[in-house]
Design an enzyme around this catalytic site. Structure first.
Site, short mmCIF file in Angstrom:
data_model
loop_
_atom_site.label_atom_id
_atom_site.label_comp_id
_atom_site.label_asym_id
_atom_site.label_seq_id
_atom_site.Cartn_x
_atom_site.Cartn_y
_atom_site.Cartn_z
N GLU A 1 8.89 14.08 7.82
CA GLU A 1 7.92 13.05 7.40
C GLU A 1 6.88 12.85 8.50
OE1 GLU A 1 9.25 8.80 7.28
OE2 GLU A 1 8.67 8.95 5.18
N GLU B 1 3.81 0.93 2.02
CA GLU B 1 4.72 -0.13 1.61
C GLU B 1 4.62 -1.31 2.56
OE1 GLU B 1 8.27 2.70 1.10
OE2 GLU B 1 7.42 2.55 -0.90
N ASP C 1 0.82 -1.22 0.00
CA ASP C 1 0.00 0.00 0.00
C ASP C 1 0.86 1.27 0.00
OD1 ASP C 1 1.00 0.11 2.58
OD2 ASP C 1 -0.93 -0.08 3.59
C1 BGC Z 1 6.42 5.87 3.09
C2 BGC Z 1 5.97 5.94 1.64
C3 BGC Z 1 6.83 6.92 0.87
C4 BGC Z 1 8.31 6.66 1.09
C5 BGC Z 1 9.18 7.75 0.48
C6 BGC Z 1 7.89 5.58 3.14
O1 BGC Z 1 8.32 5.56 4.47
O2 BGC Z 1 5.70 4.86 3.77
O3 BGC Z 1 4.63 6.35 1.56
O4 BGC Z 1 6.52 6.81 -0.48
O5 BGC Z 1 8.59 6.61 2.46
O6 BGC Z 1 8.85 9.01 0.99
#
Ligand code: BGC
Length: 384
Positions: free
Chosen positions: A340, A184, A181
């Site tokens: 993030e 990931e 998803d």
């Molecule tokens: C997130 C993803 C994202 C990726 C790169 C991962 O930790 O779960 O949604 O695409 O980081 O930012």
């Protein structure tokens, strides 16, 4: 870069008072400049320039939302260069896509390991590092972002026509497959937000008007079938479900309701999904990914506050959208970089250390976070 302290409540982004419009405008502007400065010459957007596990890679999912943020903010040329990069990645894999499509049509679909990658190096290679492939949503979101861009700027999409056609073929034969998803994870399920991304992508691919009649008919039929599934198997307790068969909600569903406009935000299902995310996943203006999240202890993600804010705004709740934006803006470090995720109200505080040991501190800046602040601020301003 100032790094967030995941085990401490600051910055939690819980402003006591409304953030000044000028502060939001300044962060949106510096975000656009940051993204532009980090965009690779070939068009790829890095997910994060400094975070160990992401360095050197561009994701279709992150990149599509970053491009949409840039496009909405008037940085049309940057967005178009990202679409050029996506198209080059796909055009270089035309033979792979054809083999995948033919195998599926013959009733012998290829293994997950033979499906397209989730992320690519800036020069368009799959890279040597193992990752949680495969994921389908990014192939929908890039089509969706192209469609939004073409509507907004009247751009001629013919240079992306081959790549759009390849993506439509790929998605039309693959959308029913379980895959990883947005986060990931949980590769054994069919994820409702992934279905939403694919439906939005197919809808926009048709709207762009570069498909031949047969392909267009296939895209229309697949989109209708996905939408039907979303409204039946994708619903639990009146709201969208995390995956088909799940009783839980996931914050990525706010995009299906808001930004991607697959389920109208003002519909009963849209409102119930927003309410479930607010109830189960939101503390102050910060939004968790899902209740069982343990990644870096399961903090709150500013990009998700903005995704939820867009859904709230489109359902008519501009005040709540503004609170969610204020919260996201307040997570910025002293240097204006957005993380993030942030700590405070962690879902699994005992799971922080293992990630810090594995990958170092939380990603900051995360370009997707910056893009979502831009995207929500643009739409809030337009609605004022
Ligand atoms: C997130 C993803 C994202 C990726 C790169 C991962 O930790 O779960 O949604 O695409 O980081 O930012």
């Amino acid at each position: 870069m100032t790094l967030p302290k995941i085990d401490q409540p600051a910055p939690t982004g819980a402003p006591a008072a409304r953030t000044a419009n000028t502060a939001i405008a300044a962060l949106a502007e510096s975000s656009a400049d940051l993204i532009a400065s980090l965009q690779h010459a070939g068009g790829a957007y890095p997910a994060s320039p400094t975070f160990s596990a992401y360095t050197g890679y561009s994701w279709f999912r992150d990149g599509a939302f970053i491009a949409d943020g840039m496009s909405s903010y008037g940085r049309a040329e940057s967005a178009a260069r990202f679409f050029d990069w996506c198209a080059a990645v796909l055009d270089a894999r035309a033979a792979d896509v054809t083999a995948i499509v033919e195998a599926a049509r013959a009733g012998v679909p290829v293994a997950d390991t033979a499906m397209l990658s989730t992320r690519f190096t800036f020069d368009g290679q799959a890279g040597d590092d193992e990752w949680w492939d495969f994921q389908l949503d990014g192939y929908g979101t890039w089509l969706w972002a192209v469609g939004q861009h073409v509507r907004r700027h009247g751009t001629d999409a013919s240079r992306w026509a081959d790549a759009i056609a390849l993506t439509v073929d790929y998605l039309c034969v693959s959308w029913q497959r379980p895959c990883f998803d947005w986060w990931e994870e949980h590769a054994m399920h069919v994820h409702v937000s992934t279905l939403g991304c694919i439906a939005a992508g197919l809808r926009e691919a048709v709207a762009v008007g570069v498909l031949d009649a047969e392909r267009e008919a296939a895209a229309v039929a697949a989109e209708a079938e996905i939408s039907r599934m979303l409204l039946t198997d994708g619903v639990v307790d009146g709201h969208l479900a995390k995956w088909v068969g799940s009783a839980a909600v996931d914050a990525s569903l706010a995009a299906v309701v808001g930004l991607l406009d697959v389920v109208p935000a003002g519909s009963d299902l849209g409102r119930a999904t927003i309410a479930a995310i607010e109830r189960d996943l939101t503390v102050d203006g910060g939004v968790h990914r899902y209740r069982e999240d343990t990644f870096y202890g399961g903090g709150r993600w500013p990009l998700l506050s903005c995704v939820l804010g867009l859904a709230q705004l489109r359902s008519g709740n501009a005040d709540r959208a503004r609170e969610l934006l204020d919260w996201a803006v307040a997570t910025a470090g002293d240097d204006g970089s957005l993380p993030e995720q942030v700590g405070g109200h962690l879902l699994a505080p005992d799971r922080v250390d293992e990630w810090v040991e594995r990958w170092g501190p939380v990603a900051q800046p995360l370009l997707w976070s910056h893009a979502m602040v831009m995207r929500l601020s643009v739409e809030l301003e337009a609605s004022a």
